[in-house]
Write a protein that holds these residues in place. Structure first.
Motif, short mmCIF file in Angstrom:
data_model
loop_
_atom_site.label_atom_id
_atom_site.label_comp_id
_atom_site.label_asym_id
_atom_site.label_seq_id
_atom_site.Cartn_x
_atom_site.Cartn_y
_atom_site.Cartn_z
N GLY A 1 15.72 82.32 49.25
CA GLY A 1 15.18 81.23 48.45
C GLY A 1 13.72 80.95 48.75
N ARG A 2 13.05 81.82 49.52
CA ARG A 2 11.65 81.64 49.88
C ARG A 2 10.80 82.73 49.25
N THR A 3 9.59 82.38 48.88
CA THR A 3 8.70 83.39 48.29
C THR A 3 7.78 84.00 49.33
N THR A 4 7.71 83.40 50.52
CA THR A 4 6.87 83.94 51.58
C THR A 4 7.61 85.05 52.31
N ILE A 5 6.93 86.17 52.52
CA ILE A 5 7.53 87.28 53.26
C ILE A 5 7.45 86.96 54.74
N ALA A 6 8.59 86.93 55.39
CA ALA A 6 8.64 86.57 56.80
C ALA A 6 8.08 87.71 57.66
N PRO A 7 7.14 87.42 58.55
CA PRO A 7 6.65 88.46 59.47
C PRO A 7 7.81 89.01 60.30
N GLY A 8 7.90 90.33 60.38
CA GLY A 8 9.00 90.96 61.10
C GLY A 8 10.29 91.04 60.33
N GLY A 9 10.27 90.57 59.08
CA GLY A 9 11.47 90.60 58.26
C GLY A 9 11.68 91.95 57.60
N VAL A 10 12.75 92.04 56.83
CA VAL A 10 13.11 93.32 56.22
C VAL A 10 12.10 93.71 55.13
N ALA A 11 11.60 92.74 54.36
CA ALA A 11 10.61 93.07 53.32
C ALA A 11 9.30 93.51 53.93
N ALA A 12 8.88 92.84 55.00
CA ALA A 12 7.64 93.23 55.68
C ALA A 12 7.76 94.65 56.24
N GLU B 1 9.42 114.82 56.31
CA GLU B 1 10.15 114.64 57.56
C GLU B 1 9.47 113.64 58.49
N ASP B 2 8.18 113.37 58.24
CA ASP B 2 7.45 112.42 59.06
C ASP B 2 7.46 111.01 58.48
N LYS B 3 8.03 110.86 57.30
CA LYS B 3 8.01 109.56 56.63
C LYS B 3 9.16 108.66 57.11
N THR B 4 8.93 107.35 57.05
CA THR B 4 9.95 106.37 57.41
C THR B 4 10.99 106.31 56.30
N LYS B 5 12.25 106.35 56.70
CA LYS B 5 13.35 106.38 55.73
C LYS B 5 13.94 104.98 55.54
N LEU B 6 14.69 104.83 54.44
CA LEU B 6 15.33 103.54 54.15
C LEU B 6 16.24 103.10 55.30
N ALA B 7 16.93 104.04 55.92
CA ALA B 7 17.82 103.70 57.03
C ALA B 7 17.06 103.05 58.18
N ASN B 8 15.80 103.42 58.36
CA ASN B 8 15.00 102.87 59.46
C ASN B 8 14.67 101.40 59.26
N VAL B 9 14.59 100.97 58.00
CA VAL B 9 14.19 99.58 57.75
C VAL B 9 15.36 98.69 57.31
N LEU B 10 16.48 99.28 56.88
CA LEU B 10 17.58 98.48 56.34
C LEU B 10 18.83 98.45 57.22
N SER B 11 18.83 99.19 58.32
CA SER B 11 20.05 99.31 59.13
C SER B 11 20.52 97.97 59.70
#
Length: 264
Positions: A174-185, A201-211
């Protein structure tokens, strides 16, 4: 014999934030970049339901398009101030009007007055209340994000994924501000780095940010059809082919919403 017209001259300077907004300091001297406009557009759509004509996102889109066409910025460029602080949209109410304020960090890009709706729908009230206290049964948006690691976990994070994650976080909290250290950031940082990385192979994958998405969300709520539509729209608008990934973020939130509806 007609004379050939000389080609148009390339602009000598990019359009900077200080040229189109009343801002100061370092931000004023920064060129408006494409992904800046993307982030503001995503925030406006998540908060207000559409991109408002004459507001920050449309101004940024126009300036960024001209800067990219002139070669001052690349399509995947993002301004440091925005990648670090994100964008913020707040809404306050006075009799008969709502005041919308759009900012980058502590600098206000614009403030606009819009007529207030006569009354808020029950669905909108429920969404806001659940986003604040994390209540509501069924599969949550955070759980849907974590489920994406199973369906598309090895997909490199792109701007369309980051936009979808940002829309999901906005709807969950319910917030429009992206939280520092959050999943969107984390998703935005990954998309920025991936745009500058050549090898997959050097790129960050979805699993790295959504796990562990549920742990990164300050609050959570059950996924609804309205949430799914907002996330899908954000992912589609920021994809070069205007599509969503068949097993990506939007697909996971949509699946959670369908299951939640079937359980009612």
């Amino acid at each position: 014999m007609s004379q050939q017209q000389p080609p148009p001259r390339r602009p000598q300077e990019p359009i900077k934030y200080g040229d189109v907004f009343s801002v100061e300091g370092e931000l004023a001297g920064k060129p408006v970049a494409q992904q800046d406009a993307v982030m503001m557009q995503t925030a406006e759509n998540s908060m207000l339901g559409n991109t408002l004509k004459g507001c920050a996102a449309s101004i940024m889109q126009s300036a960024a398009a001209q800067n990219e066409m002139a070669g001052f910025v690349g399509h995947d460029d993002v301004t440091d101030a925005i990648s670090g602080s994100g964008v913020t949209i707040t809404e306050s109410h006075v009799p008969g009007h709502r005041i919308i304020t759009e900012s980058v960090g502590e600098q206000v890009l614009g403030q606009y007055s819009k007529p207030a709706p006569l009354m808020q729908s029950t669905e909108q009230q429920s969404t806001i209340e659940q986003g604040q206290d994390g209540s509501g049964g069924g599969i949550t948006i955070g759980e849907a994000l974590e489920a994406t690691t199973l369906t598309a976990g090895q997909k490199p994070v792109e701007w369309s994924d980051a936009a979808a994650v940002q829309a999901a976080e906005v709807r969950a909290t319910g917030r429009t501000t992206i939280a520092p250290g959050g999943v969107a950031a984390a998703a935005q940082s990954a998309a920025t780095l991936n745009a500058r990385t050549t090898r997959n192979e050097d790129k960050t994958k979805l699993a790295n940010v959504l796990s562990n998405a549920t742990e990164k969300l300050p609050s959570d709520k059950s996924a609804t059809r309205r949430d799914a539509e907002g996330v899908s729209g954000a992912e589609m608008r920021n994809d070069r082919f205007l599509t969503t990934h068949p097993a990506g973020v939007a697909a996971s939130v949509a699946a959670a919403a369908r299951l939640n509806e079937s359980d009612k």
